[in-house]
Design a protein around this motif. Structure first.
Motif, PDB file in Angstrom:
ATOM      1  N   LYS A   5      54.472  30.124  33.119  1.00 56.03           N
ATOM      2  CA  LYS A   5      53.351  29.333  32.559  1.00 56.03           C
ATOM      3  C   LYS A   5      51.944  29.453  33.165  1.00 56.03           C
ATOM      4  N   VAL A   6      51.121  29.793  32.243  1.00 59.57           N
ATOM      5  CA  VAL A   6      49.843  30.006  32.817  1.00 59.57           C
ATOM      6  C   VAL A   6      48.696  28.931  32.794  1.00 59.57           C
ATOM      7  N   GLU A   7      47.596  28.778  33.526  1.00 66.48           N
ATOM      8  CA  GLU A   7      46.381  28.046  33.254  1.00 66.48           C
ATOM      9  C   GLU A   7      45.403  28.805  32.701  1.00 66.48           C
ATOM     10  N   VAL A   8      44.727  28.440  31.634  1.00 62.16           N
ATOM     11  CA  VAL A   8      43.566  29.252  31.022  1.00 62.16           C
ATOM     12  C   VAL A   8      42.537  27.974  31.448  1.00 62.16           C
ATOM     13  N   CYS A   9      41.530  28.542  31.860  1.00 58.49           N
ATOM     14  CA  CYS A   9      40.155  27.865  32.298  1.00 58.49           C
ATOM     15  C   CYS A   9      38.998  28.124  31.625  1.00 58.49           C
ATOM     16  N   VAL A  10      38.339  27.196  31.013  1.00 63.30           N
ATOM     17  CA  VAL A  10      37.087  27.649  30.106  1.00 63.30           C
ATOM     18  C   VAL A  10      35.931  27.098  30.920  1.00 63.30           C
ATOM     19  N   TYR A  11      35.138  27.857  31.543  1.00 70.20           N
ATOM     20  CA  TYR A  11      34.117  27.162  32.396  1.00 70.20           C
ATOM     21  C   TYR A  11      32.692  27.465  31.486  1.00 70.20           C
ATOM     22  N   GLY A  12      32.144  26.147  31.381  1.00 67.73           N
ATOM     23  CA  GLY A  12      30.829  26.460  30.385  1.00 67.73           C
ATOM     24  C   GLY A  12      30.005  25.139  30.579  1.00 67.73           C
ATOM     25  N   ALA A  13      28.995  25.062  29.917  1.00 69.59           N
ATOM     26  CA  ALA A  13      27.940  23.899  29.914  1.00 69.59           C
ATOM     27  C   ALA A  13      27.873  23.747  28.376  1.00 69.59           C
ATOM     28  N   PHE A  75      27.546  35.168  31.775  1.00 70.36           N
ATOM     29  CA  PHE A  75      27.445  34.620  30.426  1.00 70.36           C
ATOM     30  C   PHE A  75      28.642  33.558  30.291  1.00 70.36           C
ATOM     31  N   TYR A  76      28.221  32.278  29.821  1.00 66.56           N
ATOM     32  CA  TYR A  76      29.390  31.489  29.669  1.00 66.56           C
ATOM     33  C   TYR A  76      29.505  31.185  28.160  1.00 66.56           C
ATOM     34  N   PRO A  77      30.714  30.515  27.854  1.00 63.01           N
ATOM     35  CA  PRO A  77      31.993  30.278  28.676  1.00 63.01           C
ATOM     36  C   PRO A  77      32.625  31.469  29.237  1.00 63.01           C
ATOM     37  N   VAL A  78      33.193  31.104  30.500  1.00 60.30           N
ATOM     38  CA  VAL A  78      33.825  32.239  31.144  1.00 60.30           C
ATOM     39  C   VAL A  78      35.263  31.787  30.956  1.00 60.30           C
ATOM     40  N   VAL A  79      36.039  32.579  30.541  1.00 59.97           N
ATOM     41  CA  VAL A  79      37.489  32.103  30.513  1.00 59.97           C
ATOM     42  C   VAL A  79      38.214  33.020  31.664  1.00 59.97           C
ATOM     43  N   VAL A  80      39.032  32.133  32.277  1.00 66.68           N
ATOM     44  CA  VAL A  80      39.944  32.724  33.464  1.00 66.68           C
ATOM     45  C   VAL A  80      41.466  32.220  33.317  1.00 66.68           C
ATOM     46  N   ILE A  81      42.033  33.278  33.502  1.00 69.64           N
ATOM     47  CA  ILE A  81      43.513  32.938  33.270  1.00 69.64           C
ATOM     48  C   ILE A  81      44.219  33.392  34.787  1.00 69.64           C
ATOM     49  N   ASN A  82      44.612  32.402  35.247  1.00 73.23           N
ATOM     50  CA  ASN A  82      45.311  32.519  36.676  1.00 73.23           C
ATOM     51  C   ASN A  82      44.449  33.433  37.540  1.00 73.23           C
ATOM     52  N   ASP A  83      43.304  32.922  37.865  1.00 72.81           N
ATOM     53  CA  ASP A  83      42.356  33.387  38.686  1.00 72.81           C
ATOM     54  C   ASP A  83      41.874  34.861  38.034  1.00 72.81           C
ATOM     55  N   GLU A  84      42.176  35.188  37.090  1.00 76.20           N
ATOM     56  CA  GLU A  84      41.724  36.531  36.680  1.00 76.20           C
ATOM     57  C   GLU A  84      40.587  36.179  35.493  1.00 76.20           C
ATOM     58  N   ILE A  85      39.230  36.842  35.405  1.00 73.21           N
ATOM     59  CA  ILE A  85      38.427  36.599  34.290  1.00 73.21           C
ATOM     60  C   ILE A  85      38.936  37.669  33.033  1.00 73.21           C
ATOM     61  N   VAL A  86      38.837  36.861  31.942  1.00 78.00           N
ATOM     62  CA  VAL A  86      39.358  37.549  30.919  1.00 78.00           C
ATOM     63  C   VAL A  86      38.339  37.657  29.741  1.00 78.00           C
TER      64      VAL A  86
END
Length: 109
Positions: A5-13, A75-86
């Motif tokens: 199971k992974v965590e997808v993080c979307v960093y943005g504003a 450039f955001y959003p920045v999508v990160v999956i388990n600490d890897e920028i994708v």
């Protein structure tokens, strides 16, 4: 291959990235990704989190990355999956799917 199971993080504003005019907002991208991943990999749980870079959470790791997005002018959003920028700015589903498949996710299409 085993499933992880992974965590997808979307960093943005709330405000669009100056270089990302005419693209969806960070929050719209988060909603779109959540739906797209759920359709591509049904019954395969994942966590997806939206992090506002201007109001980061108390989680120090996420707060540090949010600060990095600002400092490095990503450039955001920045999508990160388990600490890897994708993905950055206009993330590509194909790249995100490929990263999920590394963790054992299987497409049911």
């Amino acid at each position: 291959m085993t499933f992880e199971k992974v965590e997808v993080c979307v960093y943005g504003a709330a405000v669009l990235c100056p270089s990302c005019v005419n693209l969806p907002s960070s929050k719209e991208t988060y909603d779109w990704l959540q739906a797209a991943i759920s359709r591509k990999f049904p019954n395969q749980p994942f966590d997806i989190t939206y992090i506002d870079i201007n109001e980061p959470p108390s989680d120090s790791e996420k707060a540090e990355f949010a600060e990095r997005v600002i400092e490095e002018e990503m450039f955001y959003p920045v999508v990160v999956i388990n600490d890897e920028i994708v993905g950055e700015g206009n993330p590509k589903l194909k790249t995100i799917y490929a990263e999920l498949e590394k963790y054992g996710y299987k497409s049911e299409e």
